[in-house]
Motif scaffolding. Structure first.
Motif, PDB file in Angstrom:
ATOM      1  N   PHE A  30      -0.887  14.289  14.503  1.00  0.00           N
ATOM      2  CA  PHE A  30      -2.197  13.691  14.733  1.00  0.00           C
ATOM      3  C   PHE A  30      -2.261  13.045  16.110  1.00  0.00           C
ATOM      4  N   LEU A  31      -1.224  12.316  16.482  1.00  0.00           N
ATOM      5  CA  LEU A  31      -1.197  11.677  17.803  1.00  0.00           C
ATOM      6  C   LEU A  31      -1.175  12.719  18.915  1.00  0.00           C
TER       7      LEU A  31
ATOM      8  N   VAL B 174      -7.837   9.210   7.518  1.00  0.00           N
ATOM      9  CA  VAL B 174      -7.146   8.666   6.354  1.00  0.00           C
ATOM     10  C   VAL B 174      -5.729   9.233   6.330  1.00  0.00           C
ATOM     11  N   ALA B 175      -4.742   8.336   6.221  1.00  0.00           N
ATOM     12  CA  ALA B 175      -3.346   8.749   6.118  1.00  0.00           C
ATOM     13  C   ALA B 175      -2.959   8.822   4.646  1.00  0.00           C
ATOM     14  N   GLY B 176      -2.463   9.977   4.234  1.00  0.00           N
ATOM     15  CA  GLY B 176      -1.978  10.134   2.868  1.00  0.00           C
ATOM     16  C   GLY B 176      -0.576   9.564   2.745  1.00  0.00           C
ATOM     17  N   PRO B 177      -0.118   9.334   1.536  1.00  0.00           N
ATOM     18  CA  PRO B 177       1.216   8.756   1.341  1.00  0.00           C
ATOM     19  C   PRO B 177       2.345   9.655   1.854  1.00  0.00           C
ATOM     20  N   ASP B 178       2.063  10.950   1.992  1.00  0.00           N
ATOM     21  CA  ASP B 178       3.057  11.880   2.531  1.00  0.00           C
ATOM     22  C   ASP B 178       3.047  11.919   4.056  1.00  0.00           C
ATOM     23  N   GLY B 179       2.146  11.134   4.675  1.00  0.00           N
ATOM     24  CA  GLY B 179       2.056  11.077   6.128  1.00  0.00           C
ATOM     25  C   GLY B 179       0.993  11.976   6.713  1.00  0.00           C
ATOM     26  N   SER B 180       0.421  12.873   5.913  1.00  0.00           N
ATOM     27  CA  SER B 180      -0.631  13.750   6.423  1.00  0.00           C
ATOM     28  C   SER B 180      -1.850  12.916   6.802  1.00  0.00           C
TER      29      SER B 180
ATOM     30  N   LEU C 102     -12.725  15.384   2.417  1.00  0.00           N
ATOM     31  CA  LEU C 102     -11.803  15.273   3.542  1.00  0.00           C
ATOM     32  C   LEU C 102     -11.242  16.623   3.943  1.00  0.00           C
ATOM     33  N   ASP C 103     -10.955  16.738   5.224  1.00  0.00           N
ATOM     34  CA  ASP C 103     -10.266  17.908   5.757  1.00  0.00           C
ATOM     35  C   ASP C 103      -8.951  17.435   6.349  1.00  0.00           C
ATOM     36  N   LYS C 104      -7.889  18.123   6.021  1.00  0.00           N
ATOM     37  CA  LYS C 104      -6.590  17.799   6.609  1.00  0.00           C
ATOM     38  C   LYS C 104      -6.612  18.220   8.071  1.00  0.00           C
ATOM     39  N   VAL C 105      -6.288  17.268   8.974  1.00  0.00           N
ATOM     40  CA  VAL C 105      -6.283  17.584  10.399  1.00  0.00           C
ATOM     41  C   VAL C 105      -4.879  17.604  10.972  1.00  0.00           C
ATOM     42  N   ALA C 106      -3.913  17.011  10.256  1.00  0.00           N
ATOM     43  CA  ALA C 106      -2.532  16.999  10.755  1.00  0.00           C
ATOM     44  C   ALA C 106      -1.563  16.835   9.587  1.00  0.00           C
ATOM     45  N   ASP C 107      -0.405  17.453   9.720  1.00  0.00           N
ATOM     46  CA  ASP C 107       0.619  17.353   8.680  1.00  0.00           C
ATOM     47  C   ASP C 107       1.288  15.981   8.649  1.00  0.00           C
ATOM     48  N   ASP C 108       1.289  15.313   9.802  1.00  0.00           N
ATOM     49  CA  ASP C 108       1.907  13.993   9.872  1.00  0.00           C
ATOM     50  C   ASP C 108       1.318  13.216  11.046  1.00  0.00           C
TER      51      ASP C 108
ATOM     52  N   GLY D 162       0.809  -1.214   0.000  1.00  0.00           N
ATOM     53  CA  GLY D 162       0.000   0.000   0.000  1.00  0.00           C
ATOM     54  C   GLY D 162       0.838   1.258   0.000  1.00  0.00           C
ATOM     55  N   PRO D 163       0.176   2.397  -0.200  1.00  0.00           N
ATOM     56  CA  PRO D 163       0.851   3.698  -0.134  1.00  0.00           C
ATOM     57  C   PRO D 163       1.016   4.121   1.329  1.00  0.00           C
ATOM     58  N   THR D 164       1.801   3.353   2.068  1.00  0.00           N
ATOM     59  CA  THR D 164       1.868   3.511   3.518  1.00  0.00           C
ATOM     60  C   THR D 164       3.003   4.439   3.934  1.00  0.00           C
ATOM     61  N   PRO D 165       2.683   5.501   4.663  1.00  0.00           N
ATOM     62  CA  PRO D 165       3.743   6.382   5.166  1.00  0.00           C
ATOM     63  C   PRO D 165       4.674   5.630   6.124  1.00  0.00           C
TER      64      PRO D 165
END
Length: 152
Positions: free
Chosen positions: A132-133, A102-108, A122-128, A36-39
């Protein structure tokens, strides 16, 4: 005997834990990394953490185990994250109220606006994942202090 939590919220406490990764969890994370496109930071996370279940924080916060992420990827595929529909992400968790993370391939990390993943907004809630944690931790801290889980 009714506890303070039940008096305050109207239901008994559920499961709230950060479960350490087992060897099976780690194997699933390695498999996820292969297909998968896993960060990279998500694979690092799954090497130590099996899953996160905070059933009693607001509607709940859940970071699914790598096996669930892998199964969802195999059954339903990736989720379009970018506006151009070419950026693909993995569903890694939910908030118990029907919204997914949802985690994007860039880690966002992004949150759906609705419960549907068919054509998600979708709304971006964290850069990585780290950010997010940290937001999850703040939600937990706030919930413990005043019973409000925040807006994550």
């Amino acid at each position: 005997m009714t506890g303070e939590f039940e008096l305050r919220h109207g239901f008994p406490p559920g499961t709230n834990e950060v479960r350490p990764a087992s060897r099976d969890d780690q194997a699933m994370a390695r498999a996820l990394a292969q297909i998968g496109p896993t960060p990279a930071d998500l694979i690092t996370f799954y090497d130590s953490i099996g899953d996160v279940t905070w059933a009693d924080v607001g509607n709940g916060y859940f970071l699914h185990p790598a096996s669930d992420v892998l199964l969802r990827l195999q059954e339903y595929g990736v989720v379009d994250v970018g506006a151009d529909q070419r950026v693909r992400g993995l569903v890694i968790g939910s908030n118990g109220g029907g919204l997914s993370y949802v985690a994007g391939p860039d880690g966002s990390v992004h949150r759906t606006r609705t419960a549907s993943l068919d054509e998600p907004e979708l709304d971006k809630v964290a850069d990585d994942l780290r950010q997010f944690l940290e937001l999850l931790e703040r939600s937990l801290t706030r919930f413990v202090a005043d019973g409000e889980p925040g807006s994550l």
